[in-house]
Scaffold this active site. Structure first.
Site, mmCIF file in Angstrom:
data_model
loop_
_atom_site.group_PDB
_atom_site.id
_atom_site.type_symbol
_atom_site.label_atom_id
_atom_site.label_comp_id
_atom_site.label_asym_id
_atom_site.label_seq_id
_atom_site.Cartn_x
_atom_site.Cartn_y
_atom_site.Cartn_z
ATOM 1 N N CYS A 34 11.062 21.087 36.038
ATOM 2 C CA CYS A 34 10.730 19.669 36.416
ATOM 3 C C CYS A 34 9.427 19.136 35.791
ATOM 4 O O CYS A 34 8.518 19.843 35.159
ATOM 5 C CB CYS A 34 10.448 19.639 37.872
ATOM 6 N N GLY A 63 13.331 16.448 33.042
ATOM 7 C CA GLY A 63 14.404 16.329 34.071
ATOM 8 C C GLY A 63 14.994 15.016 34.227
ATOM 9 O O GLY A 63 14.440 13.871 34.331
#
Length: 571
Positions: A34, A63
């Site tokens: 992420c 992401g």
């Protein structure tokens, strides 16, 4: 949301009803790569949302499944917009205009097992104590005991299958133990220090306290990257940014980029910055795969230029290629990179070997990375949508394809076949990374070991499996040297996907087998199907006399978010 069972806690001298969420592996959550971002503007005339949105676009490579922003405005009120989709799809002028306030945090996420609805887009929010939001990159290991503690002792409901929500509630519970109406920076440092004692794994977090400021902290091993920078604004005050990669700061005109140190917490308010090492001393071991694959080449992580490290990988790989080709009695006519990450290394390799470098594959940039897509059929189908081979560069030639790594072998097998389909005489593959034979437990959703093409295979067997005439891997010492030479103070890297050695400890065969049961493709597919079915109807059943309460996610179905109004798609 899951099953309920009676659990005895011996020190509590009582019994508790504990919720067990079946989209966890005994509490362990599958989270993957992420990007996080925090911004504090020291100018009351400007909202932070548009700049956070721009920063998230620069982290989009980390992401592409979901994204979100939460800002803090007048009197500490939070404003939120988050949903599945890429940054450009979720945020428009209208949604950004509703995100008021001079500070905020944002997040981009890759798809995960157990997180495909809007509710699991980050940041997460709790209203007690004080109002806190948090976004996180990484993965906790052995979090089942923390989940039990949250339910039975802290009495905090964890509503999703995300480590980020769990970390947020651990942090909030630690702050609540102060019992104070107003907290100070020492209280925050203490709460984060306790969190680091309670939590094991990889985590780089950014948080925001309503009306107070933004916070960053990093696990004691520094496995996941995060840093900060500042700039002078028009009022001659300092604005501050926190991000997973330095490129965000560079693009925003920020300077003096500093990495958050392992085990360090940083508190940024309008009056200044406070930093403190709150975690127990541990081996500093950033994930080497960030340099191989994930990070943007124009970023600097822990003092290492990603671009320069990939150049060095190409130089080192060239020597290995030269040695192997000489042993095999083979020659190469042209070097072609597999777009995009391997380009830098491939160019240096070609120059070192004095071979022609050509772009033989044209990429469709609107198809995501394939090794992380759920389902083998989807991955295979997407490879040919993603790349097109130009016969002009392949026909009648011995081709050396350079790739950053070989994971499942899905992409490699399709690309090799594409090269042969357009007339390549021989296809030799050179990988910038060593063979990947082990699971990642620190935030990259790689497949189970049995799905890895290198697992249990020799180099020759790998070549046969992917259809190559020859495969040449970078050696691990050469990979480490390629990165470490740019910052010799980093003595160790997390190389667990290559070695099976996990720097945090606590990862044994039983644990790996356990998480792999969730990561397997067929299990992922069942989870997705189960959530879709559960979303249509909630049911109460009984198993062995214990009630089973099933839910497809949060109870607030108006916006798939609990506790904080979500402005996504509000007209």
């Amino acid at each position: 949301m899951g099953w309920f069972e009676i659990v005895e806690y011996p020190h509590a001298q009582t019994y508790y009803v504990v919720q067990i969420r079946r989209n966890h592996v005994d509490g362990d959550v599958i989270e993957i790569m992420c990007g996080v971002l925090g911004l504090l503007l020291n100018d009351s005339g400007h909202d932070a949302a548009s700049e956070i949105c721009e920063g998230l676009s620069l982290l989009q490579h980390r992401g592409q499944d979901a994204c979100g922003i939460v800002t803090c405005g007048h009197k500490g009120r939070f404003y939120q917009c988050k949903a599945n989709g890429m940054v450009r799809d979720v945020f428009d002028d209208v949604s950004i205009s509703r995100l008021k306030g001079e500070m905020g945090i944002g997040h981009v996420r890759y798809p995960t097992a157990g997180s495909s609805n809007h509710a699991e887009a980050q940041p997460f929010y709790v209203n007690s104590p004080y109002g806190i939001v948090l976004a996180h990159n990484g993965n906790l290991i052995h979090s089942d005991s923390l989940l039990h503690f949250m339910d039975a002792v802290a009495h905090r409901h964890i509503n999703t299958s995300s480590d980020s929500e769990l970390l947020l509630n651990i942090f909030a519970n630690n702050l609540q133990q102060t019992g104070k109406f107003r907290i100070n920076e020492d209280d925050i440092f203490t709460a984060i220090g306790e969190l680091m004692k309670q939590s094991k794994g990889a985590y780089a977090c950014v948080a925001m306290l309503a009306g107070f400021g933004i916070i960053a902290f990093r696990d004691p091993n520094g496995i996941r990257p995060i840093g900060m920078a500042s700039r002078k604004n028009s009022s001659e005050r300092r604005d501050y940014i926190i991000a997973s990669e330095s490129i965000v700061a560079d693009a925003g005109g920020f300077s003096d980029w500093e990495d958050v140190k392992p085990g360090e917490a940083v508190i940024i308010t309008r009056t200044g910055v406070s930093r403190k090492r709150v975690g127990e001393p541990a081996i500093f071991a950033p994930d080497i795969f960030e340099y191989v694959y994930f990070a943007r080449p124009d970023s600097v992580l822990d003092g290492v230029s990603v671009y320069r490290s990939r150049m060095a990988m190409g130089d080192a790989l060239a020597e290995e290629v030269r040695k192997v080709l000489a042993t095999k009695g083979l020659t190469v006519d042209v070097v072609i990179p597999v777009p995009d990450t391997s380009r830098v290394a491939a160019l240096n390799l070609a120059q070192r070997l004095q071979l022609p470098y050509r772009e033989g594959f044209i990429k469709n940039r609107y198809v995501g990375r394939t090794f992380i897509m759920p389902g083998q059929q989807m991955r295979t189908k997407n490879v040919r949508k993603k790349l097109n081979a130009m016969a002009l560069e392949f026909s009648g030639k011995n081709v050396l394809l350079v790739d950053d790594s070989i994971v499942r072998g899905t992409t490699s097998k399709e690309i090799i076949q594409m090269a042969k389909d357009v007339g390549a005489r021989k296809v030799i593959v050179a990988s910038c990374a060593p063979p990947i034979r082990h699971s990642n437990v620190y935030g990259i959703d790689m497949p189970s070991r049995t799905e890895l093409v290198a697992y249990g295979r020799t180099t020759e067997e790998i070549a046969e499996a992917i259809g190559a005439d020859l495969v040449i891997f970078q050696t691990l010492p050469d990979l480490i040297t390629s990165v470490r030479q740019l910052n010799p103070s980093i003595e160790t890297f997390d190389c667990s996907v290559f070695t099976g050695e996990y720097v945090t400890g606590g990862v044994d065969e039983a644990y790996l087998t356990h998480i792999e049961s969730l990561r397997a493709d067929h299990v992922k597919n069942k989870l997705v199907e189960g959530r879709l079915e559960a979303k249509e109807s909630k049911e109460v059943a009984f198993r062995g006399g214990a009630p089973v309460i099933s839910s497809g996610g949060p109870t607030n179905r108006a916006d798939d978010s609990v506790g904080l109004h979500n402005t996504w798609h509000v007209s």
